[in-house]
Design a protein around this motif. Sequence first.
Motif, PDB file in Angstrom:
ATOM      1  N   PHE A 251     -10.869   5.842  39.825  1.00  0.00           N
ATOM      2  CA  PHE A 251     -10.962   4.387  40.004  1.00  0.00           C
ATOM      3  C   PHE A 251     -11.548   4.000  41.362  1.00  0.00           C
ATOM      4  O   PHE A 251     -11.335   2.886  41.845  1.00  0.00           O
ATOM      5  CB  PHE A 251      -9.575   3.740  39.854  1.00  0.00           C
ATOM      6  CG  PHE A 251      -8.502   4.359  40.705  1.00  0.00           C
ATOM      7  CD1 PHE A 251      -8.380   4.060  42.044  1.00  0.00           C
ATOM      8  CD2 PHE A 251      -7.615   5.276  40.150  1.00  0.00           C
ATOM      9  CE1 PHE A 251      -7.394   4.627  42.803  1.00  0.00           C
ATOM     10  CE2 PHE A 251      -6.627   5.851  40.909  1.00  0.00           C
ATOM     11  CZ  PHE A 251      -6.505   5.523  42.248  1.00  0.00           C
TER      12      PHE A 251
ATOM     13  N   LEU B  40     -13.800   1.002  41.005  1.00  0.00           N
ATOM     14  CA  LEU B  40     -13.210   0.160  39.968  1.00  0.00           C
ATOM     15  C   LEU B  40     -13.674  -1.290  40.070  1.00  0.00           C
ATOM     16  O   LEU B  40     -13.925  -1.963  39.062  1.00  0.00           O
ATOM     17  CB  LEU B  40     -11.682   0.232  40.066  1.00  0.00           C
ATOM     18  CG  LEU B  40     -10.885  -0.323  38.891  1.00  0.00           C
ATOM     19  CD1 LEU B  40     -11.189   0.420  37.616  1.00  0.00           C
ATOM     20  CD2 LEU B  40      -9.394  -0.246  39.199  1.00  0.00           C
TER      21      LEU B  40
ATOM     22  N   GLY C 132     -16.021   1.155  33.848  1.00  0.00           N
ATOM     23  CA  GLY C 132     -14.904   1.950  34.333  1.00  0.00           C
ATOM     24  C   GLY C 132     -13.592   1.215  34.192  1.00  0.00           C
ATOM     25  O   GLY C 132     -12.559   1.796  33.851  1.00  0.00           O
ATOM     26  N   ARG C 133     -13.603  -0.123  34.469  1.00  0.00           N
ATOM     27  CA  ARG C 133     -12.379  -0.908  34.345  1.00  0.00           C
ATOM     28  C   ARG C 133     -11.879  -0.911  32.905  1.00  0.00           C
ATOM     29  O   ARG C 133     -10.674  -0.801  32.648  1.00  0.00           O
ATOM     30  CB  ARG C 133     -12.630  -2.341  34.823  1.00  0.00           C
ATOM     31  CG  ARG C 133     -12.750  -2.482  36.325  1.00  0.00           C
ATOM     32  CD  ARG C 133     -12.525  -3.916  36.754  1.00  0.00           C
ATOM     33  NE  ARG C 133     -13.519  -4.828  36.187  1.00  0.00           N
ATOM     34  CZ  ARG C 133     -14.684  -5.112  36.758  1.00  0.00           C
ATOM     35  NH1 ARG C 133     -14.999  -4.552  37.918  1.00  0.00           N
ATOM     36  NH2 ARG C 133     -15.526  -5.958  36.193  1.00  0.00           N
TER      37      ARG C 133
ATOM     38  N   ILE D 115     -10.232   2.544  32.138  1.00  0.00           N
ATOM     39  CA  ILE D 115      -8.917   2.705  32.767  1.00  0.00           C
ATOM     40  C   ILE D 115      -7.880   1.807  32.098  1.00  0.00           C
ATOM     41  O   ILE D 115      -6.737   2.209  31.873  1.00  0.00           O
ATOM     42  CB  ILE D 115      -9.009   2.420  34.277  1.00  0.00           C
ATOM     43  CG1 ILE D 115      -9.899   3.474  34.952  1.00  0.00           C
ATOM     44  CG2 ILE D 115      -7.626   2.414  34.911  1.00  0.00           C
ATOM     45  CD1 ILE D 115     -10.150   3.224  36.406  1.00  0.00           C
TER      46      ILE D 115
ATOM     47  N   ALA E  67      -0.995   5.735  39.901  1.00  0.00           N
ATOM     48  CA  ALA E  67      -2.309   5.826  40.545  1.00  0.00           C
ATOM     49  C   ALA E  67      -2.119   6.452  41.918  1.00  0.00           C
ATOM     50  O   ALA E  67      -1.366   5.935  42.737  1.00  0.00           O
ATOM     51  CB  ALA E  67      -2.932   4.439  40.657  1.00  0.00           C
TER      52      ALA E  67
ATOM     53  N   GLN F 294      -8.135  -2.285  45.227  1.00  0.00           N
ATOM     54  CA  GLN F 294      -7.812  -1.311  44.192  1.00  0.00           C
ATOM     55  C   GLN F 294      -6.410  -1.551  43.645  1.00  0.00           C
ATOM     56  O   GLN F 294      -6.169  -1.517  42.432  1.00  0.00           O
ATOM     57  CB  GLN F 294      -7.906   0.114  44.757  1.00  0.00           C
ATOM     58  CG  GLN F 294      -9.299   0.599  45.047  1.00  0.00           C
ATOM     59  CD  GLN F 294      -9.298   1.977  45.689  1.00  0.00           C
ATOM     60  OE1 GLN F 294      -8.272   2.439  46.204  1.00  0.00           O
ATOM     61  NE2 GLN F 294     -10.452   2.636  45.666  1.00  0.00           N
TER      62      GLN F 294
ATOM     63  N   LEU G  39      -5.375  -2.436  39.697  1.00  0.00           N
ATOM     64  CA  LEU G  39      -4.534  -1.523  38.917  1.00  0.00           C
ATOM     65  C   LEU G  39      -3.257  -2.218  38.460  1.00  0.00           C
ATOM     66  O   LEU G  39      -2.784  -2.011  37.340  1.00  0.00           O
ATOM     67  CB  LEU G  39      -4.194  -0.283  39.759  1.00  0.00           C
ATOM     68  CG  LEU G  39      -5.355   0.681  40.009  1.00  0.00           C
ATOM     69  CD1 LEU G  39      -5.011   1.662  41.120  1.00  0.00           C
ATOM     70  CD2 LEU G  39      -5.700   1.445  38.730  1.00  0.00           C
TER      71      LEU G  39
ATOM     72  N   CYS H 244      -0.631  -0.811  35.391  1.00  0.00           N
ATOM     73  CA  CYS H 244      -0.270   0.521  35.900  1.00  0.00           C
ATOM     74  C   CYS H 244       1.172   0.476  36.427  1.00  0.00           C
ATOM     75  O   CYS H 244       1.582  -0.493  37.073  1.00  0.00           O
ATOM     76  CB  CYS H 244      -1.231   0.933  37.003  1.00  0.00           C
ATOM     77  SG  CYS H 244      -0.951   2.602  37.631  1.00  0.00           S
TER      78      CYS H 244
END
Length: 683
Positions: free
Chosen positions: A607, A610, A616-617, A620, A636, A644, A648, A653
């Motif tokens: 990430f 990110l 990529g987002r 994830i 993470a 970041q 997340l 997350c």
Amino acid sequence: MENKDQPVAGRQDSHRAGQLTGRVILLSLFLIVMLSIFFQQFYRKLEQSLWEEKQGQLQYLADQSAQLVIQQIHEDQRFLQSLVGQIASLDRENAQALLDNAGIHWEETGLYPPIARVGGSLRYSAKVDLIDGTYLTIFHTVPMKVYDALFDGKPLTGYWINPEGTTLWQTDGSLGGLDSLATKADESIQLFTSELGNGLGQFVLVAERGLADSVSLAILQSFLSMAVMALVIFFLFLVYLLSMDHRYGRTLWRLAYEDTLTKLPNKNLFEKEAKQRLQHSRDSYAVMILDIRKFKLINNHFGYGFGDSLLLHCAKVIPRYVTRDGLCARFSGDSFIMLVSYREKAALHRRIAIIGEELRRFAFPKASQFQLEILIGISLVDETNLQINSYIDRALFALSALKETKQGWYLFYEEALKDQLLEESELENVFGKALRSGEFFIQIQPKYSFATGRLIGGEALVRWKHPEKGLLTPSQFIPLFEKHNLLIPLDMYVLKLVCKLLKSWEEEGKPLLPISVNQSRAHLLVTDYEESLVSLVDHYNVDHHLMEFELTETLFLHDMTHLSSVLTTLRNQGFLVSLDDFGSGYSSLTMLKDVQIDVIKMDQGFFTDLTSNEQGRVVIQHVIAMAKDLGITTIAEGVESEEQARMLASMGCDGVQGYFYSQPLEVSEYEQLLADDTPRCFL
């Protein structure tokens, strides 16, 4: 006057010649007498030795013959006992019918000896108690020729005598039976007995005494004749040795200095010649040792004949690239050594490249995927005061380093290289000493919950306080430890420290949160890995749910079946299992369907971009959602920025670990976090 003296001188010469002749005759007579006495004494001792040897051989023959007879007796008895076992469970009528059908002779009454001679056969008998209370006597008759066949081609006379003293069987009739032996004089025959055991009697071997005497006499006569011939041959052989001395000298030289297969000089001659050339030369020299990589595998795969042909190919190519004032030799099994002169190092590089190219032209079978790999360790002769062995050792150091690093195919020796190899060779002793002296210690990096901002645990990270190099991080020593198979004891040492720490917190009444410990892939090669972990944790009486074992993603590329079994065992024991560095490889999602884990720790590289990578987002976000559906916690790791962290957290997350929240802490600092239970607001 001179003429008158000549006869006198002649007489004096004749007198001296006569005296010399007399002395030679007396000496010869003395030698003859001494030889006669010697041979007489030798004859007596030899005769006695021959007699004792003959006796021992005959007794050995009797014992071996008895073993043959015993084997045949046991076979015949086993046959009869098998019949007894078959009919013992029958009544008389059925037993008789069975025996008649099998052609086995039987009788209802009568007592018979177990073994008896009947005409030209031996009869074995056995009484069988039947199931109806009656009995039968069954017989097994063996022709004498079965026993005679045991001794076909063996020149001996032997008897099988039962315990009552009667003869049951003999190998031949040359002496007319055992009764005739009593009439023989003791001087004419000898008896050698060997017990058969189990009441079977004994085997008697009969030998004539005259045979041993005639053999002894023949041997002695032959020996005396050979002794006389030996005296003559001795003088001839002495002349022969003198005439062949030069040839033997050449042979010894080849054995000492020439390789038998390639006909190249060997290491001994190379060292001798190189020493002389280095002492009297002004040119620059290099010592090069060439090694054939995987030569043992080539031998095993294609055969030793093919391996020899490869060595002969090298022995043909290498001398072509040795300068006129240089040398080459076969150094060891699959190694060659060269001493070459050069003017510029660039020219030496070109020559090495040409040698490698020429050697690699060796042809393997077309169906094979093998390609010849040559490794060369090189030592430049830059100090005239060093011995040739020192430069050979340096070239070997370079070759060893080349095999270890597996980078490139030739390497020049440097002092730093030697220091590195020596340091690695002592690594195991240094590692053991460091463990005992407590140089390894742990720091703990906290893990926080995105949802509550509270501390949810930590990861134990090992550090090495080296007495000379100071504080070392794992990246500085873990690869070296893994290379030398030292990670298993280090991991167990860290686990031991964590167990002690958790136990002390429990006794002090501190809050207890899970601590994760890294496990290297080397553990999978240990058959009792799971048992060792459980035993160590239970030794300190630590609750299993407080221990989390982190395994890197690369472990799952080796043996998925075995690893899945290990994870199942650990989770069944109540331990937490996490997959570290998730997303650093190419099979992360595939693994999630094959193994059961509690936590996935997303790698920092997963990430890093990110905020700028929409694709990529999406990936994830779906990974986190999928983990929730599977009941897996997501952490993470390596989060270093607020941006970041916010991204997340918005994706759901569960937890976070990284320098934005906290760097690895000393144990005392982490204990302060445990004591302070207030939520933290980082966003």
